[in-house]
Design an enzyme around this catalytic site. Structure first.
Site, PDB file in Angstrom:
ATOM      1  N   LEU A  69      30.555 -74.092  95.088  1.00 43.26           N
ATOM      2  CA  LEU A  69      29.264 -74.656  95.494  1.00 43.26           C
ATOM      3  C   LEU A  69      28.138 -73.661  95.254  1.00 43.26           C
ATOM      4  CD1 LEU A  69      30.893 -76.075  98.690  1.00 43.26           C
ATOM      5  CD2 LEU A  69      29.940 -77.490  96.858  1.00 43.26           C
ATOM      6  N   PRO A  70      26.888 -74.153  95.185  1.00 45.62           N
ATOM      7  CA  PRO A  70      25.794 -73.266  94.768  1.00 45.62           C
ATOM      8  C   PRO A  70      25.409 -72.178  95.785  1.00 45.62           C
ATOM      9  CG  PRO A  70      25.184 -75.596  94.493  1.00 45.62           C
ATOM     10  CD  PRO A  70      26.469 -75.573  95.255  1.00 45.62           C
ATOM     11  N   THR A 110      29.597 -68.085  95.248  1.00 46.91           N
ATOM     12  CA  THR A 110      29.037 -66.767  95.561  1.00 46.91           C
ATOM     13  C   THR A 110      28.056 -66.942  96.708  1.00 46.91           C
ATOM     14  OG1 THR A 110      29.286 -65.934  93.325  1.00 46.91           O
ATOM     15  CG2 THR A 110      27.644 -64.857  94.703  1.00 46.91           C
ATOM     16  N   LYS A 160      31.540 -58.940  94.381  1.00 43.64           N
ATOM     17  CA  LYS A 160      30.714 -59.729  93.472  1.00 43.64           C
ATOM     18  C   LYS A 160      29.242 -59.309  93.563  1.00 43.64           C
ATOM     19  CE  LYS A 160      29.413 -63.171  90.784  1.00 43.64           C
ATOM     20  NZ  LYS A 160      29.333 -64.579  91.124  1.00 43.64           N
ATOM     21  N   LYS A 186      18.938 -65.098  93.201  1.00 41.56           N
ATOM     22  CA  LYS A 186      19.708 -65.520  94.382  1.00 41.56           C
ATOM     23  C   LYS A 186      20.772 -64.469  94.728  1.00 41.56           C
ATOM     24  CE  LYS A 186      23.749 -67.887  95.335  1.00 41.56           C
ATOM     25  NZ  LYS A 186      24.921 -68.403  94.615  1.00 41.56           N
TER      26      LYS A 186
END
Lengths: 332, 332, 332, 332
Positions: D99-100, D130, D205, D280
Site C-alpha cells: 500500500l502507498p 514503505t 529501507k 515521502k
C-alpha cells in the site's frame, strides 16, 4: 494533520485580547464563578507558578502531579491534592493541564485513571502544553464525544512571566470555548489571543518558535562573522538594529556576550530557554511541515543544529549559546 | 582577507553620526570647500540620484559612465562630462564611485585609463559600491602609495532613499578620512556611520544583508507553514510581531501578499531589492566567511536558496518572493 | 573564473592514461631526457615522497623548501639544494611544485626570488598543489608571457600512495603540455588523466572532493540513524552496499567504528585525510560555485559542517569523524 | 518509536538470504504448502506484478483493491476477488499487503471491514509497504493480540524488478516469522534479508533511501559545477567513478543527460522513482530521526529540496531531475 489545513475556516480569526471577555466577566459576576473548584495537572517550573496565580485570584484548586514534592508545595499554598487525573476531573469542571510533551498529554487524558475516565458533562479542558497540534485535535474529538470542551492554549514567555502572570496564551478552540477559557487564562497571563479552531494555538506557537530558532542562529553567525571581519560587536549590533537585519534576537536577546545586559549570553548562557526545549519545539514544527508538505529549509536546518548542540552538551544552556557553538575557539 | 581580522583595532569604534562633522564644516566654512570639482563615476539607478544630490547642494561635478545616455542626463543637470576615470581624477580632488561589482571597481581604479593613472596628491576617493572587503583594502593600499586616501562607504537603502538623500553610509577608513568623506556623503544620506578601518564598511554591509537574507526566508517558510496549519496570515504576522519571532522581514516587509500595504509582496514582488542582487551580496558574505574560517550555516543555505531562485526566474523579483518560491502551487 | 567556463572547449577531452606518453618516451629515448635537472619545490608529507620517486627513476633533482630539515633529508637522498625558487628555476627546465594553499603558490611563483624571476624559455612548470583554479590560470598566463608552460596537476591519493608512486594526477593544460608533463608525473603515480585546459585539473579535484565530503556526512548520519532504529551497523552497511545507497564512503571507508578494518574509523580516526584539509577543499569548491553561479546546497552545508567540526577539535582527525561529531554521546 | 531503539537486540542480526529457507522448503514439500489460498491487498504498479508472480509459482490467490479495474485484471490472471480486506483475511492464512502510505495500512488492517476484524489464529501478515516503522510495530502488536503474526517487508527495486521477481525484501520480525514469510517473498524477489525485529525492515529501507536521496543531489550539483568549470560531463563521471566521489548515483544512475544510456536522465527524467515518492520516504526518515533524536543535517536538507522540487512540478519526474532543478537555465 491533513484535516487541520483543510477543515479550518481561515477568514474569521481575529485578535480578541480579553476585551470581549472582560465585558462578559463583568456581566456574569466574578464571585459566583469562583465557587467551583479548578483542576490543575502538571506543577513543574511553569505550572507551579500558574497554579499559584489562580489561587491568588481566589479560585479553589484541586491539583495533581506525579511528584509528591510538587503537590505538597501547592498544598501549602492552599490547594487540595488529588490522587490521579481522574480524581481531578471528578472534582472540577474547569481543568488546566501543563505538561512537557505530547506523550504526557495523551497519558494524562486517555489512560485508565486519566481525565476522560471521569470527565463530567460540560467540563472545560484547557491544555497549556506545547505539543503536536494533531494530538490537541485528537483530545478535542474525544472531549466532544464525552460532552466536554477542549482548547489548546500554549504559552509564550518563560518562568518569570509565569510567576508574574505575564504570559501570552495562544488559544485554539471555538469562540465560545475561547471566551470561557479566557476567564482562567487571564489570571495567569496578560494576553489571551484567539487563533482559530482547535490546534491553531499550537500552530501559532510552533510557527513563532521556528522563526525565533532560525533568527537566533542567523544572528549568532552574523555576530561571529562580523567580529572576525574586525567589527566591534556592540557597534555591529547597533548597525543591525537600525537596519533591515534587525530581529528580536539581535535587539532584545543578543547572543554575543557583553552586547546586552541581563540576557543569558551575558550570564554564561544560564537561565532562559534551554537548547533541548528549542530542539523539541523545532521537532514539532518539522513534523507539522512534513505532514503539511510545506517546505521549511531554514527551520529544518535550525532543528538539526540545535539537535547537534544538544548532543555536544548545550542542551541545558540557553539556546542563544548557538553563538558559542559556532565560534572558533580562542587560541591559547 | 586574513589580515583584515588581525590588523584592525576592535576597541575604539563608535557611531559618530555626523555630529563631529557638522562642527567641522561650521568652522571651515562651506563656500570655500565647494570651489573644487567633485568627481562621480557610475551613474546608474543609485549613482544618478546621488550625483544629483551633490549638485543640489552646490558642488560642481565632473562625471563619467560607460553609458552616454546616463552622462548626457547628468550634463543636463549641470555636470561636466569626462572621457574616462583618469580624466575625472585629473580634474577632481574628491571622487565618489558607485559601481555594481568588485571587478568594475578594480577596472575603474586600476585600468590604464583608470583613476590611479592620474590621481593627485591628497585626493580623497570614496567608493560606495558593495564589494569584497579585500578589494577595498587593496584599493586603499594603492591609494596610500600614491599619496591619496580611500574609504569604503557602501550604502543601505534603495532607489527612493538615494533620490531623497536618505541613505545610510557605512564607512571604513581612518577617522580623518571618515571626517573628510562625511562632508560629501552627508549630502546624499541621513546617516554616515564610522565602522572602523578600511574594509569594515563592507563588512557591516554584508553582515546586515546576510542576516536579512536569512530572516526573509525564515519568515517566508513560517508564513507558509502557518497558513497550511489553518492560521490567517494577518493574524499570524501580528502574533509573530508581538512575540520573539519578530524581525524586520515579518514587521516591515512581510513577504506574504496582503499582510502589509506598499511592500513588494503586495505588488507582485515588483520593485524592492532583486533576488539576484541579494544572491550577489550573500556570495560576498560566503567568500568572507570562508576566508575568515567562520561557520555560517544559515547564511550559506540562504545563499544557495536565492541562487536557485535566480535560476528559476526570480532574479528580477524582490527577494521576498522566497515566499512564492517555497509555496505549494495552488490547485487548479 | 568566469573565463574558465566560457573559454574552454568541452568536446575533445579524453582520458589518456599514459598510453600515448609511453609511446613517446620509447621513441625519444629515456637517457637523454634524464640528462637535465628536475626542480622540486615543497618537500612536505606528500612532496618529499614524490621527489624521492623522481630520484629513484633516475632524474637528477634540485630542490627547495623553507624547512632546512626537509631539504637536508632530500640532500641525503641525492638531490642538490637551492637557496630559493628562483635558483631552482635557473637550474632546471622542468619544475614540480607541491604546496599547501593558493597563497603559497602565488608566493613561490611571483615573489621577488620566485620562479618567474628566473624562469627559462621553454621551461615546463607542473603545479601539483590543490588550489583555486583561477590562481592556476593566472600562473599559466604569466608563464606564457615568459615563454614557459604551466600545467595544474593536483593529486588524488594520500601519503601512502605518494610513497608507493600510486597517485592519480588530474592534469589541466594543452595536450602538448600534458604529454610533456606525463613523463614526470608518471614516475610519481599510476594514473595521469588529461582533464582539459589549465584549471580543469583543479576543477576535477574539487568536484570529486565535494561529492566525497557530502557522501561521508550522508553515510555518517545514515549509520547513526540506523543504529538508533535498532539495526546492527555491519548489517546496515551490507544492505546499503548491495542497494542504491552504496557509495565509496559506505563501502571502502565506512565512518562507523568496527564495520571495516584498516580504516581511520577503526583507529580512533587517526591517519587518513584530516577534517581541516577537507574543509579547505570544500572552501575552494564554494568559491568556485559562487563565482560560477552554480547552486551547491549539499556541498555548501557539508563545508559548514566540516568547518564547525574543525572549531570543535576535529580538524586533525580523519574527516570520517563526522560520524562521531553527529553521534549522541553515550550515557554514562 | 522510542521503544524501537531500546527493545531490539542489536547483536544477532545476520543476512540469511534464503539459504535456511531453501532447506526448509525442500523438507516440507512444496505441493502441500500451495494448497492454501494466499491473500493479496493492493494491486498497483508494484503490487500487481508481485501478485502475478505468486500465481506463476502456483499459489491460488484471493485479492482486494479499491480499484475494480485492478481486481478485474488479476481475475483474468486467475485470482479470486474479495469484497473487502476482511473477506481476504477470512479466506487466506497468508496475506501480503502492498500500500502507498502509513494511513492506508492503518485503514486496511484496523477499519471495520479490515484484516483484523476477521483474521484467523495463526495467520501470517506480510506488509511490503514503505511506512513509518512505529505503524509496523503497532500493527504487529494488534496481530499478536489476535494470535496472528506480522512482518514488515518493504522492497528495494522498481517496477521492472517487481515484474521480473528481482526485488530485495528487507524483513523485520522474529526469526520464525521471517522464515515463514520467506516462502512467499522469495517468489517475488531474489533477496530476502532478515534485518531484525518488527520495524527494522522499514528502518533499513528508509536509511538506504535517505543516503540515496543525499547522494543523488550531491551528484547533481557536482556534475553541474564541473560542467560550469569546463569539464566534459562524461569525463567528470569517469573521474568520480575511479575516485572517492564514486556512488551509485554517479555510476549507475547518473543524473546528467547523456552520460549513461537507459537511465531516466537520458529519457527526459521519465520512468524511474518519482520525486514525490522520494519526498515521502525522506519524510519518514525525518520523522524517525526526530523521534530518535538523531541529527541528520544532509538528509533533512535533501528532504526540503525534493519537497521544493515537488512544488515546482518535478513530483512526477524521476528524482534524478534534481540535476535539472539545480541547473542554470540555458540562455536563449
Amino acid at each position: 494533520m491533513a484535516a487541520l489545513g483543510r477543515n479550518i475556516k481561515r477568514s474569521a480569526f481575529s485578535m480578541q485580547i480579553l476585551l470581549k471577555y472582560e465585558g462578559r466577566r463583568a456581566l456574569s459576576g466574578s464571585s459566583s464563578l469562583r465557587s467551583g473548584k479548578v483542576g490543575f495537572i502538571g506543577l513543574g517550573n511553569m505550572g507551579g507558578h500558574m497554579a499559584r496565580n489562580l489561587i491568588k485570584k481566589g479560585y479553589p484548586l484541586v491539583v495533581y502531579d506525579v511528584s509528591n514534592d510538587l503537590t505538597n508545595s501547592l498544598k501549602e499554598s492552599g490547594a487540595s491534592v488529588a490522587g490521579s487525573p481522574a480524581e481531578v476531573a471528578s472534582e472540577a469542571k474547569n481543568v488546566v493541564t501543563m505538561l512537557p510533551e505530547s506523550s504526557h498529554v495523551q497519558q494524562v487524558y486517555t489512560a485508565d485513571n486519566g481525565i476522560f475516565s471521569t470527565v463530567q458533562n460540560g467540563t472545560l479542558l484547557m491544555d497549556c502544553s506545547t505539543i503536536d497540534p494533531t494530538v490537541s485535535q485528537a483530545m478535542s474529538k474525544i472531549a466532544q464525544d464525552k460532552g466536554s470542551a477542549f482548547v489548546d492554549a500554549p504559552v509564550s514567555g518563560g518562568v518569570n512571566a509565569a510567576r508574574d502572570a505575564l504570559l501570552t496564551f495562544m488559544v485554539g478552540g471555538t469562540e465560545a470555548n475561547y471566551n470561557a477559557a479566557s476567564e482562567y487564562l487571564s489570571c495567569m497571563g496578560k494576553n489571551v489571543v484567539h487563533c482559530g479552531d482547535v490546534g491553531t494555538g499550537q500552530a501559532a506557537k510552533i510557527c513563532n518558535n521556528m522563526l525565533l530558532g532560525i533568527s537566533m542562529i542567523g544572528t549568532s553567525e552574523t555576530m561571529n562573522l562580523g567580529m572576525k571581519l574586525g567589527l566591534d560587536p556592540k557597534m555591529l549590533a547597533k548597525i543591525l538594529n537600525m537596519s533591515s537585519g534587525r530581529c528580536w534576537s539581535s535587539e532584545v536577546y543578543n547572543p554575543c556576550p557583553g552586547v546586552l545586559e541581563g540576557v543569558p549570553s551575558s550570564n554564561d548562557y544560564k537561565g532562559g530557554f534551554g537548547t533541548a526545549l528549542m530542539t523539541k519545539d523545532l521537532g514539532l514544527a518539522q513534523n507539522a511541515a512534513t505532514a503539511m508538505k510545506s517546505p521549511t529549509p531554514m527551520g529544518s536546518l535550525a532543528h538539526q543544529i540545535y539537535r547537534t548542540m544538544t548532543n555536544h552538551g548545550f542542551g541545558g544552556k540557553d539556546f542563544s549559546s548557538a553563538f558559542l557553538f559556532l565560534q572558533e575557539p580562542k587560541k591559547k
